[in-house]
Design an enzyme around this catalytic site. Structure first.
Site, PDB file in Angstrom:
ATOM      1  N   ASP A  70       0.819  -1.219   0.000  1.00 13.19           N
ATOM      2  CA  ASP A  70       0.000   0.000   0.000  1.00 13.19           C
ATOM      3  C   ASP A  70       0.848   1.262   0.000  1.00 13.19           C
ATOM      4  O   ASP A  70       2.062   1.221   0.229  1.00 13.19           O
ATOM      5  CB  ASP A  70      -0.976  -0.003   1.186  1.00 13.19           C
ATOM      6  N   ASN A 140      -7.722  -3.172  14.222  1.00 10.71           N
ATOM      7  CA  ASN A 140      -9.103  -3.463  13.805  1.00 10.71           C
ATOM      8  C   ASN A 140      -9.174  -4.673  12.870  1.00 10.71           C
ATOM      9  O   ASN A 140     -10.209  -4.924  12.271  1.00 10.71           O
ATOM     10  CB  ASN A 140      -9.734  -2.237  13.134  1.00 10.71           C
ATOM     11  N   HIS A 142      -7.348  -5.099  10.085  1.00 13.87           N
ATOM     12  CA  HIS A 142      -7.054  -4.883   8.660  1.00 13.87           C
ATOM     13  C   HIS A 142      -5.749  -5.555   8.256  1.00 13.87           C
ATOM     14  O   HIS A 142      -4.837  -5.718   9.061  1.00 13.87           O
ATOM     15  CB  HIS A 142      -7.109  -3.391   8.283  1.00 13.87           C
ATOM     16  N   GLU A 147      -9.793  -2.308   5.075  1.00 13.80           N
ATOM     17  CA  GLU A 147     -10.451  -2.043   6.357  1.00 13.80           C
ATOM     18  C   GLU A 147     -11.689  -2.940   6.486  1.00 13.80           C
ATOM     19  O   GLU A 147     -12.146  -3.523   5.491  1.00 13.80           O
ATOM     20  CB  GLU A 147     -10.859  -0.570   6.427  1.00 13.80           C
TER      21      GLU A 147
HETATM   22  C1  F6R Z   1       1.341  -1.464   6.184  1.00 12.83           C
HETATM   23  C2  F6R Z   1       0.027  -2.086   6.248  1.00 12.83           C
HETATM   24  C3  F6R Z   1      -0.766  -2.126   7.508  1.00 12.83           C
HETATM   25  C4  F6R Z   1       0.066  -2.409   8.750  1.00 12.83           C
HETATM   26  C5  F6R Z   1      -0.814  -2.442  10.000  1.00 12.83           C
HETATM   27  C6  F6R Z   1      -0.011  -2.697  11.262  1.00 12.83           C
HETATM   28  O1  F6R Z   1       1.903  -1.597   4.890  1.00 12.83           O
HETATM   29  O2  F6R Z   1      -0.423  -2.569   5.256  1.00 12.83           O
HETATM   30  O3  F6R Z   1      -1.755  -3.125   7.381  1.00 12.83           O
HETATM   31  O4  F6R Z   1       0.727  -3.631   8.588  1.00 12.83           O
HETATM   32  O5  F6R Z   1      -1.499  -1.239  10.120  1.00 12.83           O
HETATM   33  O6  F6R Z   1       0.823  -1.617  11.494  1.00 12.83           O
HETATM   34  P1  F6R Z   1       1.964  -1.704  12.630  1.00 12.83           P
HETATM   35  O7  F6R Z   1       2.924  -2.733  12.169  1.00 12.83           O
HETATM   36  O8  F6R Z   1       2.576  -0.315  12.616  1.00 12.83           O
HETATM   37  O9  F6R Z   1       1.287  -2.057  13.892  1.00 12.83           O
END
Ligand code: F6R
Length: 259
Positions: A70, A140, A142, A147
């Site tokens: 992303d 959450n 994702h 989401e």
């Molecule tokens: C990042 C992504 C997100 C993160 C997720 C966890 O490329 O796709 O899904 O992996 O938000 O973020 P952290 O690792 O910062 O807790």
């Protein structure tokens, strides 16, 4: 129904050790590997250990192609340092022999900016498929920026970030107003086409999503991670805190040893 393999590590360091070893072993067996990569806090240790192995001449990455999950949209012009492209350069690419021209983001194909997201998907297909997709996990549930509410067959597209994601991402920005509310993300359908998936998560903030994942062994839209039940080769590598709420009866069905 897919096969989930759960590995519970003592801590973040052990998770990073294992994830980096799996990725490096793949590249050593297939030098033109296609790596699906994530950003955020979770993979930083994994990337550090890949850099260490590269510095110790344990792996050569110059033929790999990388596909990031992303990228933010609507970042302020002077906020490039918050882009995922910058993050990847800082945390992995510039510290190894990964070639910029072989790095792909939904919004950047090699050195070329891109806003036709089907072209990003075409790049993945051109090189076969993603061999290993590394995933973090949102509190959450994702994965990527899919989401809650995302459909199982979604492809790379523009997404609105959930308020909880915006709040959590705000720790990296000067002010709350600067946090992007939109991103481009690989879809759940795109992620499920990877050959193998490694989801890494640590800390008690992730324990609720992990508990919910194991409580219902099928896809439900309110927990995007549950799409992984539709995949045949998934490793969920988490620490004891993230695993702390899993129903104990479930554990033995999925738990495997970290050899
Ligand atoms: C990042 C992504 C997100 C993160 C997720 C966890 O490329 O796709 O899904 O992996 O938000 O973020 P952290 O690792 O910062 O807790």
């Amino acid at each position: 129904m897919g096969t989930i393999k759960l590995i519970i590590c003592k801590n973040e360091n052990e998770i990073s050790d294992l994830a980096s070893k799996i990725i490096v072993d793949l590249v050593n067996n297939k030098k033109k590997s296609n790596l699906g990569l994530a950003t955020g806090n979770s993979p930083i240790g994994t990337y550090k250990k890949i850099i260490e192995k590269y510095n110790n001449c344990e792996v050569c990455l110059k033929h790999v192609r990388t596909f990031n999950l992303d990228e933010y949209l609507d970042l302020k012009k002077d906020d490039f340092k918050n882009s995922y492209e910058y993050y990847m350069d800082e945390n992995l690419f510039s510290k190894t022999d990964i070639r910029k021209k072989r790095t792909f983001f939904p919004t950047m194909l090699g050195n070329k900016p891109n806003n036709d997201y089907s072209k990003f998907e075409d790049k993945i297909k051109k090189y076969g498929k993603i061999d290993i997709q590394l995933l973090g996990l949102g509190t959450n549930g994702h994965i990527g920026f899919n989401e809650p509410g995302s459909a199982i067959d979604t492809r790379t597209r523009i997404v609105d970030l959930a308020q909880s994601t915006i709040d959590s991402n705000s720790r990296y920005f000067k002010s709350k107003e600067d946090v992007p509310k939109r991103a481009v993300s690989m879809g759940l359908g795109t992620i499920l086409e990877a050959e193998k998936i490694l989801l890494i998560a640590f800390g008690k903030e992730k324990s609720e999503a992990i508990k919910n994942f194991f409580s219902k062994e099928e896809f439900h839209e309110d927990l995007p991670m549950s799409a992984l039940w539709n995949h045949k080769n998934v490793y969920i590598i988490i620490d004891e805190k993230a695993a702390s709420k899993i129903n104990k009866d479930k554990l033995s069905n999925f738990l495997i040893e970290n050899e």
